[in-house]
Scaffold this motif. Structure first.
Motif, mmCIF file in Angstrom:
data_model
loop_
_atom_site.group_PDB
_atom_site.id
_atom_site.type_symbol
_atom_site.label_atom_id
_atom_site.label_comp_id
_atom_site.label_asym_id
_atom_site.label_seq_id
_atom_site.Cartn_x
_atom_site.Cartn_y
_atom_site.Cartn_z
ATOM 1 N N ALA A 16 0.830 -1.214 0.000
ATOM 2 C CA ALA A 16 0.000 0.000 0.000
ATOM 3 C C ALA A 16 0.854 1.249 0.000
ATOM 4 N N ILE A 17 1.934 1.205 0.776
ATOM 5 C CA ILE A 17 2.835 2.374 0.810
ATOM 6 C C ILE A 17 3.478 2.582 -0.548
ATOM 7 N N SER A 18 3.916 1.442 -1.204
ATOM 8 C CA SER A 18 4.535 1.551 -2.527
ATOM 9 C C SER A 18 3.576 2.125 -3.542
ATOM 10 N N GLU A 19 2.320 1.683 -3.502
ATOM 11 C CA GLU A 19 1.323 2.193 -4.448
ATOM 12 C C GLU A 19 1.071 3.676 -4.232
ATOM 13 N N SER A 20 1.087 4.121 -3.004
ATOM 14 C CA SER A 20 0.838 5.541 -2.726
ATOM 15 C C SER A 20 2.007 6.415 -3.185
ATOM 16 N N ALA A 21 3.235 5.810 -3.229
ATOM 17 C CA ALA A 21 4.415 6.587 -3.645
ATOM 18 C C ALA A 21 4.640 6.535 -5.141
ATOM 19 N N LEU A 22 3.884 5.689 -5.874
ATOM 20 C CA LEU A 22 4.105 5.498 -7.304
ATOM 21 C C LEU A 22 3.960 6.791 -8.113
ATOM 22 N N PRO A 23 2.935 7.606 -7.922
ATOM 23 C CA PRO A 23 2.815 8.854 -8.705
ATOM 24 C C PRO A 23 3.998 9.804 -8.492
ATOM 25 N N GLU A 24 4.461 9.882 -7.210
ATOM 26 C CA GLU A 24 5.582 10.778 -6.937
ATOM 27 C C GLU A 24 6.849 10.307 -7.660
ATOM 28 N N LYS A 25 7.076 8.975 -7.644
ATOM 29 C CA LYS A 25 8.252 8.442 -8.334
ATOM 30 C C LYS A 25 8.179 8.711 -9.829
ATOM 31 N N ALA A 26 6.990 8.499 -10.409
ATOM 32 C CA ALA A 26 6.827 8.718 -11.846
ATOM 33 C C ALA A 26 7.102 10.169 -12.209
ATOM 34 N N ARG A 27 6.541 11.094 -11.416
ATOM 35 C CA ARG A 27 6.754 12.523 -11.720
ATOM 36 C C ARG A 27 8.217 12.919 -11.527
ATOM 37 N N ALA A 28 8.890 12.311 -10.542
ATOM 38 C CA ALA A 28 10.306 12.633 -10.313
ATOM 39 C C ALA A 28 11.153 12.197 -11.502
ATOM 40 N N HIS A 29 10.915 10.960 -12.000
ATOM 41 C CA HIS A 29 11.642 10.491 -13.178
ATOM 42 C C HIS A 29 11.351 11.378 -14.387
ATOM 43 N N TYR A 30 10.102 11.769 -14.530
ATOM 44 C CA TYR A 30 9.688 12.593 -15.681
ATOM 45 C C TYR A 30 10.378 13.964 -15.639
ATOM 46 N N ALA A 31 10.393 14.556 -14.451
ATOM 47 C CA ALA A 31 11.012 15.886 -14.306
ATOM 48 C C ALA A 31 12.519 15.828 -14.548
ATOM 49 N N ALA A 32 13.135 14.672 -14.220
ATOM 50 C CA ALA A 32 14.587 14.534 -14.369
ATOM 51 C C ALA A 32 14.981 14.091 -15.768
ATOM 52 N N GLY A 33 14.015 13.857 -16.671
ATOM 53 C CA GLY A 33 14.327 13.450 -18.033
ATOM 54 C C GLY A 33 14.619 11.966 -18.165
ATOM 55 N N ARG A 34 14.285 11.181 -17.149
ATOM 56 C CA ARG A 34 14.460 9.726 -17.233
ATOM 57 C C ARG A 34 13.164 9.135 -17.785
ATOM 58 N N TYR A 35 12.977 9.272 -19.105
ATOM 59 C CA TYR A 35 11.671 8.981 -19.709
ATOM 60 C C TYR A 35 11.374 7.479 -19.768
ATOM 61 N N ARG B 3 -1.285 11.804 -20.771
ATOM 62 C CA ARG B 3 -0.543 12.848 -21.485
ATOM 63 C C ARG B 3 0.957 12.743 -21.197
ATOM 64 N N CYS B 4 1.274 12.478 -19.906
ATOM 65 C CA CYS B 4 2.691 12.343 -19.543
ATOM 66 C C CYS B 4 3.312 11.121 -20.194
ATOM 67 N N LEU B 5 2.545 10.011 -20.237
ATOM 68 C CA LEU B 5 3.056 8.807 -20.886
ATOM 69 C C LEU B 5 3.319 9.071 -22.365
ATOM 70 N N ALA B 6 2.395 9.772 -23.033
ATOM 71 C CA ALA B 6 2.573 10.085 -24.449
ATOM 72 C C ALA B 6 3.820 10.935 -24.671
ATOM 73 N N ASP B 7 4.037 11.904 -23.797
ATOM 74 C CA ASP B 7 5.213 12.775 -23.958
ATOM 75 C C ASP B 7 6.508 11.999 -23.726
ATOM 76 N N CYS B 8 6.477 11.036 -22.800
ATOM 77 C CA CYS B 8 7.663 10.186 -22.589
ATOM 78 C C CYS B 8 8.016 9.452 -23.871
ATOM 79 N N TYR B 9 6.997 8.876 -24.550
ATOM 80 C CA TYR B 9 7.259 8.177 -25.813
ATOM 81 C C TYR B 9 7.836 9.137 -26.866
ATOM 82 N N LEU B 10 7.289 10.355 -26.929
ATOM 83 C CA LEU B 10 7.754 11.326 -27.929
ATOM 84 C C LEU B 10 9.213 11.714 -27.668
ATOM 85 N N GLN B 11 9.537 11.970 -26.408
ATOM 86 C CA GLN B 11 10.912 12.371 -26.082
ATOM 87 C C GLN B 11 11.897 11.229 -26.347
#
Length: 830
Positions: free
Chosen positions: A11-30, A51-59
């Motif tokens: 449950a803790i891992s699932e709650s932290a998943l969005p934050e991890k995804a946004r951190a990778h996205y902001a750092a350019g780790r697409y 939208r974020c997933l689509a942009d990851c594919y584009l980058q």
């Protein structure tokens, strides 16, 4: 309990998943971000996540394309399109990726969905590339392009222009190109064709036209090829290096190059600058391309840089004549730094040329001047003088001789001889006239100096030196009139001096003389006030005021007590840097006009106390104090010189300061220097050479010459007398230390420099005396120390010992080499 903990962790891992995804996205780790966004979409179809997933594919698609992985880029773009909302980005680039990856089916399918507005307005870069593909023959594109697009309309005009160009119809081609609008997808092709249509008279405009095609244009490679085709020589080779292999092949065919020429070009455009050996071998290998004569001429010149090619040169080329053979041998020996043998072969060249005189006189002179450039300074003057016997019209040779006899090996007789000959040949040369004027002024021949100055002003009306010389002449004449009490003529001379357009300080000096004239001839009070007021305008310090007052009064043989009382006190005054510079200028100015220096000494002794105090305050100004010492040595004031040099040498520990200190201590008489001082100077000479301090080298070497009792004008650097030449080898250093690898030898040299810098030559000299003096005896060691090669050998040994490097040479080896093969000297004090 274990299952409960696992559920809490999940449950803790699932709650932290969005934050991890946004951190990778902001750092350019697409890649990492896209994996997490896909997991989130399984849990909830959130629009922002998609939208974020689509942009990851584009980058990621852009990144793959940048690496040349176009198929992977296309797959990633398609994943982007599956998750993105319209309008889709990079559709035009996707089409180009597909075409580059040979996936025409998908590319054509996308193109079928474009309308004319999209192709012409939204994707102009795509339209330009599609147009370039059409030009290259990709006619399969035509059915998939919007039939009402501007691209297809303009294509009809391009077809007509290209047909006319191929048929050699420039006017019809021009007419077709004129129909293309400014913003056409074919605008760069139009520029390219216009450059190609330029005839011979206007062909120089072609590079400027081709430069207008931007780097991102699909026609840029073709523009580079066209530019290369128009060039020749080194520019042609440089331009070819920027083309691909197929382009180079096409350009070579268009230029009409054969297979051998094309092969040579491919060799020349390889990366990196070829060394001398490679260039030499290329000239040999492709002599059929260059032509035998051109290849031989190049290889002959290249031997000076690559002497190892001598054997191959004579193998492939027949000798042209004896002169060329001897010239080649001379150049080869020069390259090997064998000056003796090089000189032998140059002399043989001269002997051959002498058989056809005077036709070859110019060539003989040029050889002698070349030899002078390579020779030791003792031989330079002789070689230059000989060259002028064959070709007396070389001004630079006269100037070099004058420099030698004025600075390197001062000889007033020779200097006057060559100055006179130079003026006879070049009576209007300003350099020679300047030297003549200075020479006459230094001999107090003011009338001659004035005559040269007037000649200078006729040629160069704004020549400052000529005006200063004329000014000094008028001033000297005015002083003679004052002393002769011909007062009615004094004002005329002063006015003549003032009429010269010179700087304000010299005008004030004229006014100062007027004050002395008034003081002597008319009104003492008025004259004294004029003197004081003028000195105040000339100087902002009392030291310079008193010094100049003493000099001017002395020149007129007038008493100075009254003037000294009227001027400000100077006892505790400290000179600034500009004020000391002004005093140096005054000393130089008056030294040129005085018959003896007793008056200078008297004036300096008057202000000696503040001068000594000022030196300590000015120790940060090394260049200024060097100039001060140079002036003091020139006039022979050794008391002030010793004071300054001793303090400066303690501060900087440089060879030049040691020289001035030793000159002051021996009062300019080098025979007074004892053995330890001479040895310290020898070490300082080597240190100055290592530091490339040429001025210090010249000063110290001349002082050592005088100390050894040698003639005044012996060679001063890297020179040996004929009796110093070893019967075994010209270079004892090479004999002793030749086997040492260059890298190791450089380490030793650096250590020697460090020793001299940190400990100083005096310490090193004392160390050598302690170590070997008792073993050999001071007399025997002193004789050896008069040989500079011996000193340098001992220094090398000391440096190696400091580094703990075994060089296979000991002190006994050095001793044997020099005692058996070097001449014996007597010290000047024995």
């Amino acid at each position: 309990m274990k299952k409960i903990i696992q559920k809490i962790s999940a449950a803790i891992s699932e709650s932290a998943l969005p934050e991890k995804a946004r951190a990778h996205y902001a750092a350019g780790r697409y890649k990492e971000a896209s994996d997490l966004f896909k997991e989130l979409l399984k849990q909830s179809a959130d629009a922002e996540t998609k939208r974020c997933l689509a942009d990851c594919y584009l980058q990621r698609a852009w990144a793959m394309a940048g690496k040349g992985m176009l198929k992977e880029a296309c797959v990633l773009w398609e994943n982007y399109a599956a998750n993105a909302q319209p309008p889709l980005q990079a559709q035009d680039v996707y089409v180009l990726w597909l075409l580059a990856g040979k996936n025409e089916r998908k590319a054509y399918a996308v193109l079928d969905g474009f309308n004319a507005r999209q192709l012409d307005e939204e994707f102009p870069a795509l339209a330009a590339y599609l147009g370039a593909l059409l030009v290259s023959g990709a006619s399969d594109l035509l059915p998939h392009l919007p039939q009402d697009s501007a691209l297809l309309k303009h294509w009809d005009w391009v077809v007509a222009a290209l047909a006319a160009y191929r048929n050699g119809e420039p006017e019809r081609c021009e007419q077709a190109l004129k129909q293309l609008p400014f913003r056409s997808a074919f605008r760069d092709l139009r520029t390219l064709l216009k450059a190609q249509l330029l005839d011979g008279a206007d062909s120089e405009q072609a590079p400027a036209l081709l430069a207008k095609i931007p780097d991102e244009s699909p026609y840029q490679p073709l523009a580079k090829a066209c530019l290369a085709y128009r060039q020749s020589g080194a520019e042609f080779v440089a331009s070819l290096s920027g083309l691909e292999h197929n382009q180079r092949r096409i350009v070579a065919l268009a230029k009409g190059l054969n297979a051998r020429q094309s092969q040579l070009l491919e060799t020349l455009i390889k990366p990196g600058e070829p060394d001398a050996k490679t260039r030499f071998n290329l000239a040999l290998q492709y002599r059929d391309v260059f032509g035998s004569d051109a290849a031989q001429a190049y290889c002959l010149g290249a031997l000076a840089e690559y002497p190892g090619g001598e054997k191959d040169y004579f193998k492939h080329f027949a000798s042209k004549d004896p002169f060329e053979e001897n010239r080649l041998q001379a150049l080869l020996h020069e390259q090997a730094e064998n000056g003796y043998d090089a000189g032998f072969f140059w002399e043989r060249c001269i002997d051959i040329l002498k058989k056809d005189r005077p036709a070859n006189d110019r060539k003989i002179a040029l050889i002698l001047r070349h030899m002078a450039d390579k020779a030791h300074s003792a031989e330079v003057a002789v070689l230059l003088a000989d060259s002028l016997e064959y070709d007396p019209s070389d001004l630079q040779s006269y100037l070099k001789l004058l420099t030698i006899y004025q600075e390197q090996r001062p000889d007033s007789v020779q200097y006057a001889h060559w100055l006179e000959r130079g003026l006879q040949r070049f009576p209007d040369d300003t350099d020679l006239l300047v030297r003549a004027a200075k020479s006459a002024a230094s001999r107090k021949a003011f009338k001659k100096a004035a005559a040269y100055a007037k000649a200078l002003l006729k040629i160069d009306p704004v020549n400052t030196l000529a005006k200063h010389l004329l000014f000094a002449n008028h001033m000297a004449h005015a002083r003679r009139l004052v002393k002769a009490e011909k007062f009615h003529l004094v004002e005329k001379e002063i006015q003549a001096a003032e009429q010269l357009t010179i700087d304000k300080s010299l005008r004030r000096q004229a006014d100062l003389l007027r004050g002395f004239y008034l003081w002597q001839a008319e009104d003492k009070a008025q004259g004294l006030q004029r003197i004081v007021d003028t000195l105040a305008t000339l100087h902002d310090d009392p030291v310079n005021m008193h010094f100049q007052a003493q000099i001017e009064a002395g020149l007129l043989e007038l008493p100075t007590q009254g003037i000294s009382r009227a001027l400000p006190a100077f006892k505790d005054y400290l000179l600034s840097a500009p004020q000391l510079q002004r005093l140096i200028a005054s000393l130089d100015y008056y030294d040129e006009q005085l018959d003896d220096r007793s008056l200078l000494f008297k004036a300096l002794d008057k202000v000696k106390a503040p001068l000594k105090k000022s030196v300590e305050w000015l120790l940060e100004h090394e260049t200024l104090l060097l100039a001060w010492c140079q002036t003091l040595e020139a006039i022979g004031h050794y008391e002030l010189l010793k004071h300054c040099a001793k303090m400066a040498n303690a501060r900087w520990r440089k060879p030049a300061w040691l020289y001035y200190q030793r000159v002051a201590e021996c009062q300019g008489d080098a025979s007074r220097l004892d053995f330890m001082l001479l040895f310290g100077l020898q070490l300082a000479l080597e240190e100055a050479r290592a530091q490339n301090d040429h001025k210090a080298v010249g000063l110290i070497a001349r002082l050592l010459e005088r100390a050894s009792g040698a003639p005044e004008h012996l060679p001063i650097e890297d020179e040996t007398d004929e009796f110093e030449q070893s019967p075994i080898s010209d270079d004892p250093i090479e004999d002793l230390f030749g086997p040492i690898p260059d890298a190791v030898f450089k380490r030793i040299e650096k250590k020697i420099e460090e020793i001299m810098r940190k400990r100083g030559p005096d310490y090193f000299a004392a160390q050598i005396m302690r170590q070997y003096g008792e073993q050999l005896g001071q007399q025997r060691l002193a004789i050896l120390f008069m040989n500079q090669d011996f000193l340098w050998s001992v220094a090398i040994l000391a440096g190696a010992e400091e580094l703990k490097i075994e060089i296979g040479v000991g002190f006994d080896d050095i001793l044997a080499r020099f005692e058996h093969n070097s001449p014996q000297y007597s010290l000047p004090f024995n």
